[in-house]
Design a protein around this motif. Sequence first.
Motif, PDB file in Angstrom:
ATOM      1  N   SER A  66       0.837  -1.211   0.000  1.00  0.00           N
ATOM      2  CA  SER A  66       0.000   0.000   0.000  1.00  0.00           C
ATOM      3  C   SER A  66       0.862   1.247   0.000  1.00  0.00           C
ATOM      4  CB  SER A  66      -0.876   0.036   1.251  1.00  0.00           C
ATOM      5  OG  SER A  66      -1.632  -1.140   1.337  1.00  0.00           O
TER       6      SER A  66
ATOM      7  N   PHE B  53      -4.719   3.431   5.241  1.00  0.00           N
ATOM      8  CA  PHE B  53      -4.931   3.416   3.788  1.00  0.00           C
ATOM      9  C   PHE B  53      -6.407   3.186   3.490  1.00  0.00           C
ATOM     10  CE2 PHE B  53      -0.531   2.025   4.350  1.00  0.00           C
ATOM     11  CZ  PHE B  53       0.131   2.868   3.466  1.00  0.00           C
TER      12      PHE B  53
ATOM     13  N   ILE C 156     -15.564   0.435   3.966  1.00  0.00           N
ATOM     14  CA  ILE C 156     -15.188  -0.307   5.172  1.00  0.00           C
ATOM     15  C   ILE C 156     -13.815   0.072   5.724  1.00  0.00           C
ATOM     16  CG2 ILE C 156     -14.194  -2.344   4.046  1.00  0.00           C
ATOM     17  CD1 ILE C 156     -16.542  -2.294   7.105  1.00  0.00           C
TER      18      ILE C 156
ATOM     19  N   ARG D 119     -10.137   1.299  14.843  1.00  0.00           N
ATOM     20  CA  ARG D 119      -8.764   0.911  15.196  1.00  0.00           C
ATOM     21  C   ARG D 119      -7.960   2.079  15.766  1.00  0.00           C
ATOM     22  NH1 ARG D 119      -4.033   0.533  12.153  1.00  0.00           N
ATOM     23  NH2 ARG D 119      -4.852   1.164  10.139  1.00  0.00           N
TER      24      ARG D 119
END
Length: 471
Positions: free
Chosen positions: A129, A330, A353, A361
């Motif tokens: 990523s 990300f 999502i 988180r």
Amino acid sequence: MDNNNGGSQVEKGNTRDTAPPKNVTPTKTGCSEVCHSQTVGVRGPVLVQDTVLHETLETFVFSTTLPRRLHTKGFGAFGYYYTTHSMKEYTKARLFQIPGQQVPVAVRFSLASSNQGTPDTSRNVRGFSTKFYTAEGIFDLICNHLPVFFVRDAILIADVISHLSPSPVNNLPDPERLWSLFAKYPEATNMLIWFFSDLGTVKSLRHIPGHSVSTYVWLNAQGVRHYVKYHWFPMAGVAYIDRQEAQWLACQDPDIAGRDLYDCIAKGKAVEYELCVQLMNPEDAKILPFDPLDDTKVWDETRYPLCPVGRMVLNCNPENYAEQVDKLAFDPANLLPGLEFSDDKVLQGRTFIYSDAQRHRLGPNYRNIPVNRQPNWSPACMVSSGNGRYVAGEIMRAEIPNPDNFTQATQKYESFSPAEKKNLADNIASGLVHALPNTQHIVLCHLEQVSPVLAATVRDQMCLYASTVGK
Ligand code: HEM
């Protein structure tokens, strides 16, 4: 005074002021650190009022962020990206207009199905990523090292991940759980061929490609849309290892890929990748034998050639993993004008999502964490795709009209060398032999559709393994 006779202090009166305090030790930073809880006498109970104790424990317990639900184990690196070829014809994104345009980047490599202890060489999908910090805002390009996915609809991800996870009964890997995934979803057969070939085992992140898997949209200044798939290619070349080496290395050094990346950059050797794209006129979807928005498919490179776009140079290691890598957030929805998402059903599920996961988180202010911060960000900065497009149709839940689950799996299998075909069959057989007979039967039927030779080789190898595992 020493601690051993401190119990008598209460009776005798406190004599501490005459002795050096032994419960306070200097720390590395020079500050004093309390190293004894507050008690009634030396052996008496700990006082509830000891706020130093409470704060020390609370700080410890809450010092780590929650792990990612997917791609848990990862490593980071930093550097810059620069455009080598103008993409002006296809996108108005400022980043891709002029060769030489350069922006800082943060990259996180990860293992898709992992916990912090998963060996780097395990058979796995590697995440790759990249966060581009551009003058227009942040663009996140989220890639995997394999170009196809297990399924073509995000609604199936929970089930897919449960098949890839250890047994909920005893937390042990369960071959039947894994293989029943490939039995249940024929569309996962292309992924099976990629994943169980030696492309599924890696020891160096400096030698993996990255593929967006999902299809995005590029929009140019004239309002013309193109479908786009992104690809990273390592300048040092692509390299994989076989199952035996992967298993050996898993014991020798479970963190080999992270260590290799860190050590290389620490020695001053930059790690470089080339960014390429494949572009497609959306009208082609009407004539192609497969759906270009289907994440279980690749696009033929002879028909949709890889166009070079730019280079990325990773030349800087993290100094604080928790702040700089763990807290990276990300999101496939972090796009810029000219870079949009498509109707790809996996991507559409993903656009919601990731930010939900990150709110959970990292907390609701995750966008203000330095590695994620975009100056003057507001919800209006989000790029919602497709303004001006006319869409109409009956509302439904339906399979796509042209699923074609096996053609590309066959093409991939046939592209392998004899040695690669042999390893693929052996890798499959060594795992499938541990599944239940009905699951074995269905997976072998799918393999038969890929290639009767592959199915026969897997069957033969399974007989050999069955005799050694006493089946
Ligand atoms: C099928 C639907 C999918 C869902 C619902 C999903 C969901 C998620 C979630 C919730 C995370 C954790 C985000 C975080 O806590 O920061 C994640 C991470 C990730 N996903 Fe997906 N994912 C899907 C498919 C894919 C696909 C097709 C790719 C292929 C490029 C992909 C690549 C990644 C990567 C590389 C990460 C790790 C990002 C990082 O390093 O922080 N995912 N995914």
